[in-house]
Scaffold this active site. Structure first.
Site, mmCIF file in Angstrom:
data_model
loop_
_atom_site.group_PDB
_atom_site.id
_atom_site.type_symbol
_atom_site.label_atom_id
_atom_site.label_comp_id
_atom_site.label_asym_id
_atom_site.label_seq_id
_atom_site.Cartn_x
_atom_site.Cartn_y
_atom_site.Cartn_z
ATOM 1 N N ASP A 62 -7.252 -2.549 14.400
ATOM 2 C CA ASP A 62 -8.673 -2.814 14.119
ATOM 3 C C ASP A 62 -8.847 -4.052 13.236
ATOM 4 O OD1 ASP A 62 -7.718 -1.880 11.706
ATOM 5 O OD2 ASP A 62 -9.088 -0.175 11.556
ATOM 6 N N ASP B 224 0.820 -1.209 0.000
ATOM 7 C CA ASP B 224 0.000 0.000 0.000
ATOM 8 C C ASP B 224 0.858 1.266 0.000
ATOM 9 O OD1 ASP B 224 1.001 -0.375 2.579
ATOM 10 O OD2 ASP B 224 -0.949 -0.777 3.475
ATOM 11 N N HIS C 203 -7.128 -4.700 10.396
ATOM 12 C CA HIS C 203 -6.908 -4.531 8.958
ATOM 13 C C HIS C 203 -5.611 -5.183 8.505
ATOM 14 C CE1 HIS C 203 -4.851 -0.439 9.817
ATOM 15 N NE2 HIS C 203 -3.924 -1.139 9.202
ATOM 16 N N GLU D 204 -9.533 -1.658 5.604
ATOM 17 C CA GLU D 204 -10.179 -1.351 6.877
ATOM 18 C C GLU D 204 -11.411 -2.241 7.088
ATOM 19 O OE1 GLU D 204 -8.563 0.290 8.850
ATOM 20 O OE2 GLU D 204 -8.121 2.356 8.304
HETATM 21 C C1 GLP Z 1 -0.452 0.377 8.545
HETATM 22 C C2 GLP Z 1 -0.032 -0.424 7.342
HETATM 23 C C3 GLP Z 1 -0.226 -1.895 7.581
HETATM 24 C C4 GLP Z 1 0.411 -2.269 8.912
HETATM 25 C C5 GLP Z 1 -0.286 -1.545 10.014
HETATM 26 C C6 GLP Z 1 0.242 -1.904 11.400
HETATM 27 O O1 GLP Z 1 -1.819 0.550 8.605
HETATM 28 N N1 GLP Z 1 -0.726 -0.069 6.156
HETATM 29 O O2 GLP Z 1 0.336 -2.632 6.510
HETATM 30 O O3 GLP Z 1 0.310 -3.641 9.099
HETATM 31 O O4 GLP Z 1 -0.050 -0.173 9.788
HETATM 32 O O5 GLP Z 1 1.243 -1.015 11.771
HETATM 33 P P1 GLP Z 1 2.327 -1.281 12.889
HETATM 34 O O6 GLP Z 1 3.179 -2.373 12.364
HETATM 35 O O7 GLP Z 1 3.071 0.007 12.993
HETATM 36 O O8 GLP Z 1 1.580 -1.632 14.097
#
Ligand code: GLP
Length: 258
Positions: free
Chosen positions: A134, A67, A136, A141
């Protein structure tokens, strides 16, 4: 889904690095799906150290990131393209890497071309995923179609708040993103999800042991034939069957180990 519980984030990252190494041993020109966020940072650094020690070679590999924020140029310090350069590509040469272009004028066209490029590369062999608090994956989402493809998404207020620490204020976090869809992710041959910390415990339990629902997009991975979830102890705290997962791992035949 195979659930592996490790003592801490460091051990989770080592286990994930071993899976990357095994994938490359089996197929040096593997296609990897890559993730951003804080979760994979240590893994990327380990891959960098292994590459520098001559123990890992991504020079024939292709990568596709999940993404990107819409409206951030690739050179913006908070873009996911910058993140990947900083944490991985500056240290480990890869043959071809792809991050969606957050500045594309025609987003639907960009998304179709991204899907096409994944197909032309032969599909993703190993897809790395973090987990949003959440539930995702990528930026899919809650409420995302479990059959969705790469497309524009609007972030939830919770995700904006979660990611605000990377920007000078929550107002600066882009509201829109381009993300591979849940359906795109499910087509990878192997999905590897990492999660650390108490903050992820609820999402981990919902993903692995809850109902399959668009309200927890990661739960769609229960339908995936080869999905590995590696978590640390705090992230595993709400798993009802955690003792069984430990038992399975301890009794794993040698040939199944990474
Ligand atoms: C963002 C990214 C996801 C990632 C998520 C969790 O939303 N788009 O790919 O898995 O954050 O982030 P973190 O690893 O900082 O908890």
């Amino acid at each position: 889904m195979e659930v592996i519980i490790k003592q801490d984030a460091e051990k989770v990252s080592w286990e994930a690095a071993a899976l990357f190494c095994r994938q490359l041993r089996e197929k040096p020109d593997s296609v990897f799906g890559l993730a951003t966020g804080s979760t994979p940072v240590r893994l990327y650094h380990l891959l960098g150290e292994m590459a520098q020690a001559g123990e890992l070679d991504l020079s024939q590999a292709t990568t596709f990131n999940l993404d990107e924020y819409v409206g951030l140029p690739g050179a913006h310090p908070q873009s996911y393209a910058s993140f990947m350069r900083e944490h991985l590509f500056a240290h480990v040469p890869v043959a071809r890497w792809h991050v969606p272009d957050g500045m594309a004028g025609d987003i639907p066209q960009l998304c179709a071309a991204y899907e096409q490029a994944i197909r032309e590369a032969g599909g993703i062999d190993l897809q790395l995923l973090g987990l949003g608090s959440d539930g995702h994956i990528g930026f899919n989402e809650p409420g995302s179609s479990l059959g969705s493809r790469t497309r524009l998404k609007t972030l939830t207020a919770q995700t904006v708040a979660d990611n605000a620490c990377y920007f000078s204020s929550p107002a600066e976090v882009p509201r829109h993103v381009v993300t591979m869809g849940v359906g795109t992710i499910l087509e990878a041959r192997h999905c590897l999800v990492l999660a650390f910390g108490e903050r992820k415990a609820q999402a981990v339990a919902a993903m692995a042991e809850g109902a399959i629902t668009a309200m927890v997009p990661a739960s769609a991975l229960q339908m995936h034939p080869v999905c590995t979830l590696i978590v640390d102890e705090p992230a595993a705290a709400l798993l009802q069957r955690r003792e069984y997962y430990r038992w399975v791992y301890e009794n794993k035949p040698a040939w199944q180990r990474a």
